[in-house]
Design a protein around this motif. Structure first.
Motif, mmCIF file in Angstrom:
data_model
loop_
_atom_site.group_PDB
_atom_site.id
_atom_site.type_symbol
_atom_site.label_atom_id
_atom_site.label_comp_id
_atom_site.label_asym_id
_atom_site.label_seq_id
_atom_site.Cartn_x
_atom_site.Cartn_y
_atom_site.Cartn_z
ATOM 1 N N ALA A 211 0.833 -1.204 0.000
ATOM 2 C CA ALA A 211 0.000 0.000 0.000
ATOM 3 C C ALA A 211 0.870 1.258 0.000
ATOM 4 N N VAL A 212 1.998 1.217 0.701
ATOM 5 C CA VAL A 212 2.916 2.360 0.686
ATOM 6 C C VAL A 212 3.442 2.586 -0.733
ATOM 7 N N GLY A 213 3.823 1.493 -1.399
ATOM 8 C CA GLY A 213 4.315 1.616 -2.766
ATOM 9 C C GLY A 213 3.269 2.174 -3.713
ATOM 10 N N GLU A 214 2.012 1.778 -3.515
ATOM 11 C CA GLU A 214 0.933 2.303 -4.362
ATOM 12 C C GLU A 214 0.750 3.797 -4.139
ATOM 13 N N ARG A 215 0.882 4.242 -2.895
ATOM 14 C CA ARG A 215 0.788 5.683 -2.620
ATOM 15 C C ARG A 215 1.911 6.440 -3.309
ATOM 16 N N LEU A 216 3.115 5.892 -3.272
ATOM 17 C CA LEU A 216 4.242 6.548 -3.928
ATOM 18 C C LEU A 216 4.013 6.622 -5.436
ATOM 19 N N GLU A 217 3.498 5.553 -6.008
ATOM 20 C CA GLU A 217 3.243 5.537 -7.445
ATOM 21 C C GLU A 217 2.214 6.591 -7.828
ATOM 22 N N ARG A 218 1.154 6.715 -7.049
ATOM 23 C CA ARG A 218 0.133 7.727 -7.356
ATOM 24 C C ARG A 218 0.704 9.131 -7.234
ATOM 25 N N ALA A 219 1.517 9.351 -6.217
ATOM 26 C CA ALA A 219 2.125 10.679 -6.045
ATOM 27 C C ALA A 219 3.033 11.020 -7.216
ATOM 28 N N LEU A 220 3.814 10.044 -7.683
ATOM 29 C CA LEU A 220 4.711 10.297 -8.807
ATOM 30 C C LEU A 220 3.939 10.488 -10.101
ATOM 31 N N ASN A 221 2.850 9.755 -10.291
ATOM 32 C CA ASN A 221 2.057 9.923 -11.507
ATOM 33 C C ASN A 221 1.477 11.332 -11.614
ATOM 34 N N ARG A 222 1.207 11.949 -10.476
ATOM 35 C CA ARG A 222 0.721 13.336 -10.489
ATOM 36 C C ARG A 222 1.854 14.313 -10.772
ATOM 37 N N HIS A 223 3.065 13.908 -10.503
ATOM 38 C CA HIS A 223 4.195 14.837 -10.596
ATOM 39 C C HIS A 223 5.030 14.657 -11.850
ATOM 40 N N LEU A 224 5.306 13.399 -12.214
ATOM 41 C CA LEU A 224 6.262 13.141 -13.283
ATOM 42 C C LEU A 224 5.666 13.392 -14.654
ATOM 43 N N ALA A 225 6.532 13.776 -15.586
ATOM 44 C CA ALA A 225 6.152 13.936 -16.988
ATOM 45 C C ALA A 225 7.129 13.141 -17.835
ATOM 46 N N GLY A 226 6.638 12.522 -18.897
ATOM 47 C CA GLY A 226 7.514 11.763 -19.777
ATOM 48 C C GLY A 226 7.881 10.423 -19.165
ATOM 49 N N GLU A 227 9.136 10.002 -19.388
ATOM 50 C CA GLU A 227 9.583 8.684 -18.962
ATOM 51 C C GLU A 227 10.527 8.751 -17.762
ATOM 52 N N ARG A 228 10.429 9.763 -16.965
ATOM 53 C CA ARG A 228 11.263 9.839 -15.770
ATOM 54 C C ARG A 228 10.784 8.806 -14.760
ATOM 55 N N PHE A 229 11.713 8.305 -13.941
ATOM 56 C CA PHE A 229 11.349 7.260 -13.000
ATOM 57 C C PHE A 229 12.254 7.320 -11.779
ATOM 58 N N VAL A 230 11.914 6.509 -10.776
ATOM 59 C CA VAL A 230 12.662 6.450 -9.528
ATOM 60 C C VAL A 230 12.829 4.986 -9.149
ATOM 61 N N THR A 231 14.061 4.514 -9.061
ATOM 62 C CA THR A 231 14.290 3.184 -8.500
ATOM 63 C C THR A 231 14.289 3.316 -6.981
ATOM 64 N N ALA A 232 13.721 2.343 -6.306
ATOM 65 C CA ALA A 232 13.624 2.432 -4.848
ATOM 66 C C ALA A 232 13.430 1.045 -4.264
ATOM 67 N N VAL A 233 13.898 0.883 -3.036
ATOM 68 C CA VAL A 233 13.613 -0.320 -2.268
ATOM 69 C C VAL A 233 13.032 0.115 -0.933
ATOM 70 N N LEU A 234 11.874 -0.448 -0.584
ATOM 71 C CA LEU A 234 11.204 -0.178 0.676
ATOM 72 C C LEU A 234 11.450 -1.358 1.604
ATOM 73 N N ALA A 235 11.555 -1.091 2.882
ATOM 74 C CA ALA A 235 11.808 -2.154 3.851
ATOM 75 C C ALA A 235 11.002 -1.898 5.113
ATOM 76 N N GLU A 236 10.654 -2.998 5.775
ATOM 77 C CA GLU A 236 9.935 -2.920 7.051
ATOM 78 C C GLU A 236 10.483 -3.984 7.984
ATOM 79 N N VAL A 237 10.811 -3.568 9.200
ATOM 80 C CA VAL A 237 11.273 -4.494 10.230
ATOM 81 C C VAL A 237 10.323 -4.368 11.405
ATOM 82 N N GLY A 238 9.593 -5.449 11.691
ATOM 83 C CA GLY A 238 8.643 -5.456 12.797
ATOM 84 C C GLY A 238 9.157 -6.279 13.958
#
Length: 365
Positions: A211-238
């Motif tokens: 769900a965090v990744g989906e939020r990031l994707e939606r935020a970037l879709n509102r911001h990015l233009a063209g084929e710009r992208f962001v590589t990222a790794v998310l982590a969680e330690v519980g």
């Protein structure tokens, strides 16, 4: 809190040796010209070459040093002219005027170079401050974790990079992100700010990393233009003895355990970066890796893994895992950073961010 490291320039033995050579070059050239003139006599006409001294002096140091070398060159020119009985003649006068003219040109060049260097230093300082505002200090400890971060800015062209990282303590555990925005400059920084802002909110609100990744994707879709992208790794330690990872086309974190081989926490399937996942129906899937007391996870950007030496060899991060044995995570990460710069044999050509996460020894005993 511990601030990230932002060295904009790293001294290197080759650089220091080069500077010393440039500093001594004007005197060496003038000495060689004097020796050649004394050996060959005035017939060869080497006297005007004394002006090479102030010419080379303008390459390094300030205008005062250029003037000093010019004065030394004029004294040598006059002395050689007297010795060869050229003073008062056309050749002697031409040699002195050449020295004076080259010295004046060297002084102007030195002043202009110093002004450009001051402007570049100012730009680098502004870039550093902007990076510090964007990348807030991470906590030294969060839950069962000890955390250290290092950010080494590339000195080439003093451009602000798009490497990013953040650590957030949420109801679901400690959540982290390390990423790299495509490109450089203010656009990359703006994109990094969008990702970090969305992550800081989503990490608190969303139930899992997907769900965090989906939020990031939606935020970037509102911001990015063209084929710009962001590589990222998310982590969680519980609370469990494992870490959950969600990888969007980013280099896999390095897993270092007290015993056993060093491995990469590679995802089961390669996924597209953030900003491009809308072009594929295969969204990245979270995967887990064992993460127990004494274990370490090293997150990094491609400025680390793709740093090359003079022979074009990539930095062997996996074989350098032994540098992370220091009991202090910050000292361990500093050792890796220094080794990385040593491998590159000079300033890095790309920003290099590293986030070291260490599970506290004895936690839960």
């Amino acid at each position: 809190m511990t601030p990230p490291e932002y060295p904009l320039a790293v001294s290197h033995p080759v650089q220091r040796t080069g500077s010393r050579v440039l500093f001594a070059l004007p005197y060496a050239v003038m000495a060689a010209v004097c020796a050649g003139d004394l050996a060959a006599g005035p017939a060869l006409g080497l006297l005007p070459l004394v002006s090479l001294g102030p010419a080379f002096a303008g390459l390094v140091g300030g205008w005062r040093r250029t003037v000093l070398v010019g004065v030394v060159a004029a004294v040598l020119c006059a002395g050689l002219g007297l010795y060869s009985d050229l003073i008062g003649g056309r050749r002697g006068l031409t040699a002195l005027l050449t020295v004076a003219g080259v010295t004046a040109a060297g002084v102007v060049a030195a002043v202009m170079r110093q002004r450009r260097e001051a402007e570049l230093a100012s730009v680098r300082s502004i870039a550093e401050v902007a990076q510090r505002v964007l990348l807030r200090p991470v906590p030294r400890g969060a839950g069962p974790l000890r955390i250290a971060v290092s950010y080494t800015s590339a000195v080439a062209e003093a451009r602000i990079g798009g490497d990013l990282y953040e650590v957030v303590t949420s109801p679901g555990g400690v959540r982290m992100i390390v990423g790299d925005v495509q490109g450089k400059g203010l656009e990359a920084v703006e994109t990094a700010a969008v990702v970090l802002g969305a992550f800081r909110e989503a990490a608190h609100d969303e139930p899992d990393l997907t769900a965090v990744g989906e939020r990031l994707e939606r935020a970037l879709n509102r911001h990015l233009a063209g084929e710009r992208f962001v590589t990222a790794v998310l982590a969680e330690v519980g609370d469990g003895p494992y870490a959950t990872l969600l990888n969007f086309g980013h280099p896999a974190p390095l897993v270092v355990r007290p015993t056993g081989p060093v491995t990469y926490a590679a995802p089961p399937d390669r996924a597209l970066p953030l900003g491009l996942t809308g072009h594929s129906s295969d969204a990245p899937l979270p995967h887990t890796v064992p993460f127990a007391p004494g274990d370490q996870l090293l997150f990094y950007t491609d400025g680390v893994s793709e740093a090359r030496d003079a022979a074009g060899r990539f930095y062997p991060l996996k074989s350098r895992a032994g540098l992370l044995k220091d009991p202090d995570p910050e000292a361990a990460l500093r050792a890796v950073r220094e080794d990385l710069v040593e491998h590159a044999e000079g300033p890095l050509h790309d920003d290099a961010a590293m986030l070291l996460v260490r599970y506290r020894e004895g936690h839960g005993d």
